[in-house]
Design an enzyme around this catalytic site. Structure first.
Site, short mmCIF file in Angstrom:
data_model
loop_
_atom_site.label_atom_id
_atom_site.label_comp_id
_atom_site.label_asym_id
_atom_site.label_seq_id
_atom_site.Cartn_x
_atom_site.Cartn_y
_atom_site.Cartn_z
N SER A 145 0.77 -1.22 0.00
CA SER A 145 0.00 0.00 0.00
C SER A 145 0.82 1.29 0.00
CB SER A 145 -0.92 -0.05 1.23
OG SER A 145 -1.95 0.82 1.07
N ASP A 190 -7.02 0.29 2.47
CA ASP A 190 -5.69 0.86 2.69
C ASP A 190 -5.76 2.21 3.38
OD1 ASP A 190 -5.15 -1.37 1.26
OD2 ASP A 190 -4.56 -0.34 -0.58
#
Ligand code: ADP
Ligand code: NG1
Length: 458
Positions: A145, A190
């Site tokens: 991420s 995320d």
């Protein structure tokens, strides 16, 4: 949890060598001093892959690797971006007229996503200009991420530069929405863990409404991240969005087959909510309604009573206009079974039975198999690495993040950790052409880290 952002840290933290170093580079680059700094962590998802955009809960934790930005608001409407990594070139633009290039998603476009999110939310007529220096330690395009950490960090500095505040939950939702400006139709995992993470704990992230619940991980195990060294940039390929579209189409076919308004159905979770069935019952509906052979767009159109042209125009994303074959049965089966595994994982963590570690490991392994066989988001290197990790003592190993490359997360008994790391290093990283072996950030144990943060200058 609804605390306003930014929670500020005391200015003494500027004594931290990393911030001081960043400040020095900023001064030499921009010939002025940063007024504040923001930090946004990467994450590792322990279980729950490719289900956030279907409406289902996921179970990630923040990692220590992060994006850090030193920033200075400007009185002129111009954004100057620089990066400590010379691979990411300097970029400047007029703050009143930014453009996000989906066709060529260079790094500054992710920054601009965060910027635009705040600009749109507050309807800023003339947003503040900024000098920003970015530094990142999250391996890029590896499922940890890095892109969202950059978007969230950019959102935070833009918020501050414009003198605004927002509750963390709203910031997370806003940044999830704004990362979609890059063209990927991601869920919100995320950005949510980036803002809602707390040191020492993984989180169950649920959506609509967004909330994050503490998950106590079992004692006596370490979570180890191993990078396959295969990179996959989501925005530059159509793999990711194709899966999002397959899930969307599957939800519409399931809805239609049960008399639910298919036009109002966008997610697999919507169908479950409308039918008021359990996840197990949804798996039975999938078996009954969908077939394992891939669907053509014509067949989907026929089943829904609409034309392929309408489907492409109204439902499919820009970068999936060339896709003609859709595996609806396999994708829906993965999503409903993975959603059930997440709930089971959380339950085991809460109830902590004697065999918790074995049970959790089993769920992680099942998740990998489902990603590999039903969702087809693995790759040979990831499968090999997961096998190696299990061979050397991991109780559970699975790909983490979007897949098609990137990282494996393994749960390893703490007393086996040292040998595990040495053996995996030997077996995977010492062989193979581009596996820049022995680099410390390819293989490491990680602990749940804290969420995004702001540091103020005196
Ligand atoms: P991930 O799975 O890590 O989110 P993506 O492929 O979605 O990977 O996004 C990776 C992109 O994010 C990189 O190509 C780059 O444009 C941007 N990025 C990641 N880390 C940094 C960094 N340290 N500085 C600038 N841009 C970065
Ligand atoms: P990564 O691996 O960080 O690109 C992506 C999505 C998540 C989620 C996972 C798969 C974005 C920004 N992130 O993560 O929302 O769907 O894949 O579980 O799109």
């Amino acid at each position: 949890m609804a605390a306003d952002v930014p929670p500020t840290l005391s200015v003494q933290l500027l004594e931290e060598p990393r911030l001081l170093k960043l400040k020095k580079v900023f001064v030499s680059k921009f010939h002025s001093t940063p007024k504040f700094y923001a930090r946004a962590p990467g994450r590792v998802n322990l279980i729950g892959e490719h289900i956030d955009y279907c409406g289902y809960a996921v179970l990630p934790m923040a990692i220590q690797q992060d994006i850090l930005i030193a920033a200075e608001p400007l009185s002129t409407p111009v954004i100057h971006l620089a990066n400590t990594n010379p691979l990411y070139l300097d970029f400047s633009t007029n703050a009143n007229n930014i453009e996000i290039n989906q066709a060529k998603p260079l790094w500054h476009n992710y920054f601009l996503c965060g910027f635009k999110g705040i600009e749109d939310h507050f309807d800023l007529g003339s947003p503040s200009g900024m000098n920003c220096l970015v530094e990142g330690t999250i391996p890029a395009s590896s499922g940890l991420s890095s892109s969202s950490a950059l978007v969230c960090c950019a959102g935070l500095v833009t918020l501050l530069a414009n003198g605004k505040t927002l509750p963390k939950v709203e910031l997370a939702e806003l940044c999830a929405k704004s990362e979609r400006y890059i063209g990927t139709e991601g869920g919100g995992m995320d950005q949510s863990i980036c803002f809602l993470a707390e040191e020492g704990t993984a989180k169950l992230i649920e959506f609509s409404p967004l909330r994050a619940t503490y998950v106590r991980l079992p004692r006596g195990v370490a979570f180890v991240i191993a990078n396959s060294c295969v990179e996959m940039n989501k925005a530059a390929t159509s793999h990711y969005n194709t899966r999002v579209m397959e899930c969307r189409l599957a939800s519409k076919l399931l809805a239609k087959s049960r008399g639910v308004d298919w036009k109002a159905t966008a997610k697999l979770q919507d169908v479950q909510a409308a039918l008021k069935l359990s996840l197990e019952e949804m798996l039975a509906v999938v078996e009954e309604v969908l077939h394992p052979e891939p669907y053509s767009i014509e067949e989907i159109g026929e089943r829904l009573g609409t034309s392929p042209r309408e489907l492409y125009a109204q439902i499919l994303s820009q970068n999936t206009q060339d896709v003609t074959i859709f595996k609806l049965y396999q994708r829906a089966k993965h999503v409903y079974s993975e959603a059930a595994r997440v709930l089971e994982f959380k339950k085991i963590c809460t109830e902590a039975p004697a065999d918790a570690i074995q049970l959790l490991g089993g769920l992680m392994n099942q998740s990998h198999v489902s990603c590999r066989d039903l969702y087809e988001c693995s790759c040979p290197e990831l499968n090999q690495l997961a096998d190696i990790c299990r061979q050397f003592g991991a109780v559970g190993s699975r790909l983490t993040g979007a897949g098609w490359g990137g990282c494996i997360v393994s749960m390893v008994p703490a007393d086996k950790l040292e040998r595990f790391l040495a053996n995996v290093k030997e077996a995977y990283y010492k062989h193979g052409d581009q596996r820049l072996a022995l680099e410390e950030n390819n293989l490491f144990a990680t602990n749940p880290g804290g969420g995004a943060m702001v540091f103020l200058e005196a």
